[in-house]
Design an enzyme around this catalytic site. Structure first.
Site, PDB file in Angstrom:
ATOM      1  N   ASP A  19     -19.940  -3.738   4.753  1.00 35.36           N
ATOM      2  CA  ASP A  19     -19.554  -5.137   4.721  1.00 35.36           C
ATOM      3  C   ASP A  19     -19.599  -5.776   6.102  1.00 35.36           C
ATOM      4  O   ASP A  19     -19.075  -5.228   7.078  1.00 35.36           O
ATOM      5  CB  ASP A  19     -18.129  -5.262   4.155  1.00 35.36           C
ATOM      6  CG  ASP A  19     -17.650  -6.686   4.064  1.00 35.36           C
ATOM      7  OD1 ASP A  19     -18.214  -7.452   3.270  1.00 35.36           O
ATOM      8  OD2 ASP A  19     -16.724  -7.048   4.816  1.00 35.36           O
ATOM      9  N   GLU A  47     -24.605  -5.557   5.207  1.00 31.64           N
ATOM     10  CA  GLU A  47     -24.505  -7.000   5.040  1.00 31.64           C
ATOM     11  C   GLU A  47     -24.337  -7.568   6.438  1.00 31.64           C
ATOM     12  O   GLU A  47     -23.441  -7.154   7.182  1.00 31.64           O
ATOM     13  CB  GLU A  47     -23.305  -7.390   4.185  1.00 31.64           C
ATOM     14  CG  GLU A  47     -23.208  -8.900   4.008  1.00 31.64           C
ATOM     15  CD  GLU A  47     -21.801  -9.416   3.787  1.00 31.64           C
ATOM     16  OE1 GLU A  47     -21.672 -10.586   3.376  1.00 31.64           O
ATOM     17  OE2 GLU A  47     -20.833  -8.671   4.035  1.00 31.64           O
TER      18      GLU A  47
END
Length: 601
Positions: free
Chosen positions: A254, A291
């Site tokens: 993330d 990401e």
């Protein structure tokens, strides 16, 4: 009869910030003594059962706090930890050889809203749906320990746990094993850039956080400051836990742009190197997918070429270009994608912002991808995902504003793109349920602050702030659960009610598109050089050529006719019955697509 009690180092803990430390073990309190480099160990050998509840009293505190590496939290993130030995699980996946990201397709889901029950075991019951669809990877949003009963997962505070509401670590093992039995690889979403706002006791133990540095979600993680080596080990060991002990095939990392690392070897590079070692040991592919809000190909450049060596990264630019092309929405960060030129650039260069001015950011953004050396599959793309739906004001999917034919166009663009496609749960049948931002913070003040923060976030996007649902309302969570009866009707689990069902038709389209990817190698060709684009901005006819396969889309309302030169190809797929091909022309009704090419090789 053998005694199940034994001496071990399960209760050693890194706590350089502590002046005194005691272990609370079941009903006993055991003094601990300092060891090397900030570690503490029980002063005397511990005679503990195989399954025990425990915690730590720091500097004379009266209430014990959980183990930073706790594997189970039966009473939540504020309660005692419980020992858990992952080696006791009877795995049945010894024949599993894994999957490479190249050529694959991903299905992103949230355990709490994927099924009515919201558990890992109930998710197992829906895996055959993914097999029928043609999915290769199941990506699970974060499952680690958070405070409350339901949450997106990005408020986690105990990274080594599996949320008890989902079934705990044993249920997680059952889920991964069941996926592998069906030929499905597992991607686990992990968060190493911040910790949640409730239940984070790590600063009591050691310098896990940067005191003077923060990101969007709170204090940054200390991966380059004083004593950061042990913090990095805390992260790296967690990576290896998921991929090794839990047999996971890949991790989605993330928001890696929030990992502030000034060391010579970035944490991501070190992570990739460790994963490569583990991959060689277990004899199957292991992947890391980032990401990132940087549009920086350094992430997916090999370590030999001075990159970080990650397997893949998300490309939000693709989402934005497709979203604008099918919806016409151009507010906020969609503004720069308001022409088909943006879609064409993304498909041929990977990023739209690759050293260009971003009006939303007010600065130049990104850098170019070396398209001669970078395989297209390293970019993971979608037309919907948890962020792009859940971070809208009312959590509305594309199905809330687009008709069946427009949804089909988004599907065709995503599943015939040169990149690795990712679907968000329910997208494949045009689910009408929203997917909203939900929390269950027990602390009233934290819940109120979260709700106010959500409203403030939407001003730049031009959305109506008055309609933003309260994340703390239970209905915000329950309304976000998939309604499987939209697709599967009756006790026999039959799909829809045939040709009359819009949901069944869309599901069939997604299934057929994924099948085409497997039967026509041009659709998984990893070379940017094999991609070419033709389009007419006025008629909104867009043609994507992938080797010997052509994808023709009419993104406008009016019908369009395209001439056919030479021998007419086969119609491999069409999104409307009215699409027709003759020896001379191809007719495309408004909002339709056709895929033309040879028979499968």
């Amino acid at each position: 009869m053998t005694d199940d009690r034994f001496d071990d180092d399960r209760f050693d803990v890194w706590a350089p910030n502590a002046k005194t430390l005691s272990l609370v073990l079941d009903d006993a309190t055991v003094p601990m003594t300092p060891a090397a480099e900030g570690w503490w160990t029980p002063a005397d050998p511990v005679d503990a059962p195989a399954v025990a509840r425990y915690g730590y009293l720091i500097d004379g505190a009266e209430t014990p706090v959980p183990d930073p590496r706790s594997r189970r939290q039966p009473d939540g993130v504020h309660g005692l930890s419980q020992t858990f030995d992952p080696a006791t699980f009877a795995w049945t996946d010894s024949a599993w050889t894994g999957r490479q990201l190249a050529g694959g397709s991903i299905y992103e889901l949230h355990i709490g809203t994927f099924t009515p029950e919201g558990t890992l075991d109930s998710a197992i019951e829906r895996l055959d749906h993914l097999v029928e669809l043609g999915i290769d990877f199941v990506e699970i949003l974060p499952v680690n320990g958070f405070n409350g009963t339901h949450n997106w997962g990005y408020d986690g505070v105990l990274w080594y746990t599996v949320h008890e509401g989902y079934g705990g670590p044993e249920a997680y093992q059952r889920f991964v094993d069941a996926c592998h039995a069906r030929g499905l690889a597992v991607i686990q979403d992990v968060v190493y850039n911040h910790l949640g706002p409730s239940g984070n006791y790590l600063p009591m133990f050691g310098p896990y956080l940067h005191e003077a540095s923060s990101n969007t979600w709170g204090s940054s993680i200390n991966i380059d400051g004083d004593q950061s080596g042990h913090v990095r080990d805390y992260i790296l060991d967690n990576v290896l836990m998921w991929l090794g002990e839990y047999h996971v095939d890949a991790l989605r990392l993330d928001a890696v742009h929030a990992l502030e690392d000034s060391t010579a070897v970035h944490l991501l590079e070190e992570m990739a190197a460790e994963v490569d070692v583990l991959s060689a040991h277990v004899g199957r592919p292991l992947s890391l997918i980032a990401e990132a809000d940087m549009n920086d190909p350094t992430l997916i450049t090999s370590r030999e070429a001075n990159g970080y060596g990650l397997t893949g990264q998300w490309s939000d630019d693709f989402h934005h270009a497709v979203h604008v092309a099918v919806t016409g929405e151009t507010t906020g960060y969609y503004e720069d994608f308001d022409s088909l030129d943006a879609l064409a650039k993304v498909l041929t260069e990977g990023f739209f912002h690759n050293g260009t001015y971003s009006s939303f950011r007010g600065r130049v953004h990104g850098r170019p991808i070396d398209t001669a050396k970078t395989p297209t599959w390293r970019l993971v793309v979608c037309n919907q995902n948890h962020d792009q739906i859940g971070n809208r004001a009312i959590g509305d999917r594309l199905s809330a504003t687009l008709n069946e034919h427009q949804l089909a166009l988004a599907a065709v663009l995503t599943l015939t793109s040169p990149f690795t496609p990712m679907l968000f749960m329910g997208e494949e049948w045009g689910a009408t349920t929203p997917w909203q931002f939900f929390t269950s913070h027990p602390e009233p003040e934290l819940g109120e602050a979260t709700a106010k923060g959500r409203i403030a976030e939407f001003s730049r996007m031009g959305w109506d702030e008055s309609v933003v649902p309260n994340p703390q309302d239970l209905s915000t969570f329950t309304d976000s659960k998939l309604n499987w009866s939209e697709l599967y009707a009756g006790p026999d689990g039959a799909v829809g009610d045939g040709a009359s069902s819009q949901h069944a038709r869309l599901f069939a389209l997604y299934r057929d598109l994924l099948a085409l990817r497997r039967t026509h190698s041009a659709l998984t060709d990893p070379r940017f050089g094999e991609v070419s684009i033709e389009f007419d901005g006025e008629s909104r006819v867009f043609v994507l050529n992938r080797g010997d396969v052509s994808i023709l889309l009419n993104l406008g309302e009016q019908s369009a006719t395209l001439p056919v030169v030479g021998e007419p190809p086969l119609v491999l797929l069409k999104t409307q019955d009215a699409v027709s091909l003759t020896a001379d022309e191809l007719s495309l009704p408004g909002f339709s697509a056709a895929i033309l090419g040879p028979d499968a090789a």
